[in-house]
Scaffold this motif. Structure first.
Motif, PDB file in Angstrom:
ATOM      1  N   VAL A   1      -7.974  -3.708  -3.804  1.00  0.00           N
ATOM      2  CA  VAL A   1      -6.649  -3.081  -3.869  1.00  0.00           C
ATOM      3  C   VAL A   1      -5.902  -3.533  -5.109  1.00  0.00           C
TER       4      VAL A   1
ATOM      5  N   PHE B   1      -8.909   1.337  -6.903  1.00  0.00           N
ATOM      6  CA  PHE B   1      -8.489   1.650  -5.542  1.00  0.00           C
ATOM      7  C   PHE B   1      -8.027   3.098  -5.414  1.00  0.00           C
TER       8      PHE B   1
ATOM      9  N   LEU C   1       0.831  -1.204   0.000  1.00  0.00           N
ATOM     10  CA  LEU C   1       0.000   0.000   0.000  1.00  0.00           C
ATOM     11  C   LEU C   1       0.866   1.256   0.000  1.00  0.00           C
TER      12      LEU C   1
END
Length: 215
Positions: free
Chosen positions: A110, A116, A16
């Motif tokens: 994601v 996302f 991330l």
């Protein structure tokens, strides 16, 4: 745009961080538990937070509760929650303070990088981004009472699209009707849900909250 990340899985947390940084976000903190998340949110006051629902030490709803508590100190703090499974209560609880800047996505989303990143930006801008899987479950639920029962099938379709965070023009394109027709449906939704005149963005959030609550 400044971001706080809360994810206990090291590989996903690192992913991330790299993904957001590659799209011009600045990650000001990345934590792996609820208490540290609360501290990071209140200290950094980020433009948006990406938060896993289940964090140490309880692995229940620690991330969600830390985010909700932080929003009491920082009203309107944009929060995008990530969850492994569809749990409607989490979506409703996140929206319960009637402010914008909230999202609820399954972690699988994601891997669709474009979707996302769009969701993160939408939430940071004060909008909503609800996972289609959550919306599908809500649509499947029987709802024969309350203001939502007054909505026509088309109005319920429009409200579902609103819950996913789409603009009027995007909804019109998906439903193959004019943007003018979408505006009419949305005004009807506001009237039937007894939402008084205010900023359009605020009423959209309240309409989505009514939808998630099934009231």
């Amino acid at each position: 745009m400044r971001v706080v990340i809360a994810e206990d899985l090291a590989l996903l947390r690192d992913g991330l961080i790299r993904l957001l940084q590659a799209h011009d976000f600045t990650v000001v903190a990345a934590v792996d538990n609820g208490p540290d998340l609360h501290t990071a949110l209140t200290q950094h006051k980020p433009d948006v937070a990406v938060v896993d629902v289940r964090l140490p030490p309880t692995f229940t709803d620690e991330g969600l509760q830390a985010a909700i508590d932080a929003r009491t100190h920082l009203p309107g703090l944009p929060i995008l929650v990530l969850s492994q499974h569809v749990e409607q209560l989490y979506a409703r609880e996140l929206l319960s303070d009637h402010t914008g800047g909230v999202g609820y996505l399954l972690k699988d989303r994601v891997f669709d990088i474009g979707q996302f990143i769009e969701a993160v930006r939408r939430v940071a801008a004060g909008g909503t981004a609800m996972d289609p899987a959550v919306i599908s479950q809500l649509l499947a639920r029987q709802d024969n009472q309350g203001p939502l029962a007054q909505l026509t099938p088309r109005e319920r379709q429009v409200l579902a699209e609103m819950a996913e965070g789409r603009s009027n023009s995007a909804i019109a394109g998906r439903l193959y009707i004019t943007e003018k027709a979408i505006s009419k449906h949305i005004n009807n939704i506001f009237t039937k849900l007894d939402l008084p005149p205010s900023s359009d963005d605020s009423r959209r959030v309240l309409a989505v909250l009514a939808y998630l609550n099934g009231r």
